[in-house]
Design a protein around this motif. Sequence first.
Motif, mmCIF file in Angstrom:
data_model
loop_
_atom_site.group_PDB
_atom_site.id
_atom_site.type_symbol
_atom_site.label_atom_id
_atom_site.label_comp_id
_atom_site.label_asym_id
_atom_site.label_seq_id
_atom_site.Cartn_x
_atom_site.Cartn_y
_atom_site.Cartn_z
ATOM 1 N N ALA A 39 0.837 -1.204 0.000
ATOM 2 C CA ALA A 39 0.000 0.000 0.000
ATOM 3 C C ALA A 39 0.870 1.252 0.000
ATOM 4 O O ALA A 39 0.582 2.234 -0.700
ATOM 5 N N ILE A 40 1.950 1.225 0.789
ATOM 6 C CA ILE A 40 2.862 2.371 0.841
ATOM 7 C C ILE A 40 3.551 2.563 -0.503
ATOM 8 O O ILE A 40 3.657 3.685 -1.019
ATOM 9 N N ALA A 41 4.020 1.461 -1.074
ATOM 10 C CA ALA A 41 4.683 1.548 -2.385
ATOM 11 C C ALA A 41 3.714 2.031 -3.454
ATOM 12 O O ALA A 41 4.070 2.872 -4.301
ATOM 13 N N LEU A 42 2.489 1.530 -3.418
ATOM 14 C CA LEU A 42 1.491 1.945 -4.403
ATOM 15 C C LEU A 42 1.194 3.435 -4.287
ATOM 16 O O LEU A 42 1.008 4.119 -5.300
ATOM 17 N N ALA A 43 1.169 3.944 -3.065
ATOM 18 C CA ALA A 43 0.901 5.368 -2.867
ATOM 19 C C ALA A 43 1.952 6.224 -3.573
ATOM 20 O O ALA A 43 1.627 7.245 -4.199
ATOM 21 N N VAL A 44 3.216 5.815 -3.493
ATOM 22 C CA VAL A 44 4.300 6.574 -4.156
ATOM 23 C C VAL A 44 4.109 6.538 -5.665
ATOM 24 O O VAL A 44 4.234 7.570 -6.347
ATOM 25 N N VAL A 45 3.797 5.367 -6.216
ATOM 26 C CA VAL A 45 3.584 5.249 -7.661
ATOM 27 C C VAL A 45 2.386 6.089 -8.102
ATOM 28 O O VAL A 45 2.447 6.800 -9.120
ATOM 29 N N VAL A 46 1.293 6.035 -7.340
ATOM 30 C CA VAL A 46 0.086 6.782 -7.700
ATOM 31 C C VAL A 46 0.349 8.289 -7.682
ATOM 32 O O VAL A 46 -0.085 9.020 -8.590
ATOM 33 N N LEU A 47 1.053 8.772 -6.676
ATOM 34 C CA LEU A 47 1.337 10.207 -6.597
ATOM 35 C C LEU A 47 2.205 10.660 -7.775
ATOM 36 O O LEU A 47 2.018 11.767 -8.305
ATOM 37 N N TRP A 48 3.143 9.811 -8.190
ATOM 38 C CA TRP A 48 3.953 10.157 -9.352
ATOM 39 C C TRP A 48 3.116 10.132 -10.634
ATOM 40 O O TRP A 48 3.245 11.008 -11.488
ATOM 41 N N LEU A 49 2.250 9.142 -10.763
ATOM 42 C CA LEU A 49 1.363 9.106 -11.920
ATOM 43 C C LEU A 49 0.480 10.342 -11.957
ATOM 44 O O LEU A 49 0.210 10.904 -13.024
ATOM 45 N N GLY A 50 0.030 10.777 -10.768
ATOM 46 C CA GLY A 50 -0.794 11.979 -10.703
ATOM 47 C C GLY A 50 -0.073 13.217 -11.196
ATOM 48 O O GLY A 50 -0.688 14.122 -11.762
ATOM 49 N N ARG A 51 1.239 13.264 -10.994
ATOM 50 C CA ARG A 51 2.029 14.392 -11.502
ATOM 51 C C ARG A 51 2.359 14.229 -12.982
ATOM 52 O O ARG A 51 2.482 15.214 -13.713
#
Length: 228
Positions: A86-98
């Motif tokens: 979940a923590i790793a996914l959060a980092v990927v999602v935030l980067w995708l959002g940018r």
Amino acid sequence: MSNTVTAGEQQAGAGRDGAARSGSRSVAAGVAGVAYLASWAAGLVAMSVRPLNVPIDASSPQVVAGYAGHLAAATVQNLLSEGLPAIALAVVVLWLGRAVPAGATRGVVLWTGIAAVAVSLAQCVLGLMLTAWALPDHRTGLAGGLFVAVNHLDGVKMLLLAALALAAGRGGALPRWVGVVGVVLALSLAASGIGYLLLLNGLGDAAFVSGPILLVWVCAAGLTARRR
């Protein structure tokens, strides 16, 4: 003249700083994508030591019987497949959002991704309650309720991840091949998600297909997403 040069240097410096920050975030997303894959793989290895075979529509007594002798492995597997990912996914999602251009697609990427992260963390907490409290204390009814709740949430998470994969593919931040993988992922997650949400073993078995594709997609998205 000196003021003009200074202003230009400041603008150049700001551009370099922005590029450096963007580069560091890109590296962090790549590391997170690999960590997501590695954590899940470690969780599967942990469970392979003491295999757990409990159907998603199991009754409370079946849950208690199925987990007997597997509590330690199930606890480790829960942390490695729900908590850390979940923590790793959060980092990927935030980067995708940018990386995805501003607009409705970015909103879908961020909201579905963050919601999936929240659901995964909730599953982790409920899973720990199951293996560290309900089962050791022989609370059969509670154990069955927690097991059902975790599976329902798994269905919700799969459907959220399906929407995330489709939106990220349409956002233009991923290579075409990752977008194609995302479409296949979304279709398989839709099937397994409905299976888990409704506790249907037949459709739930689609997770054996959607699970590995999800690991590949998250890892690839973290490694290849770039701002356009």
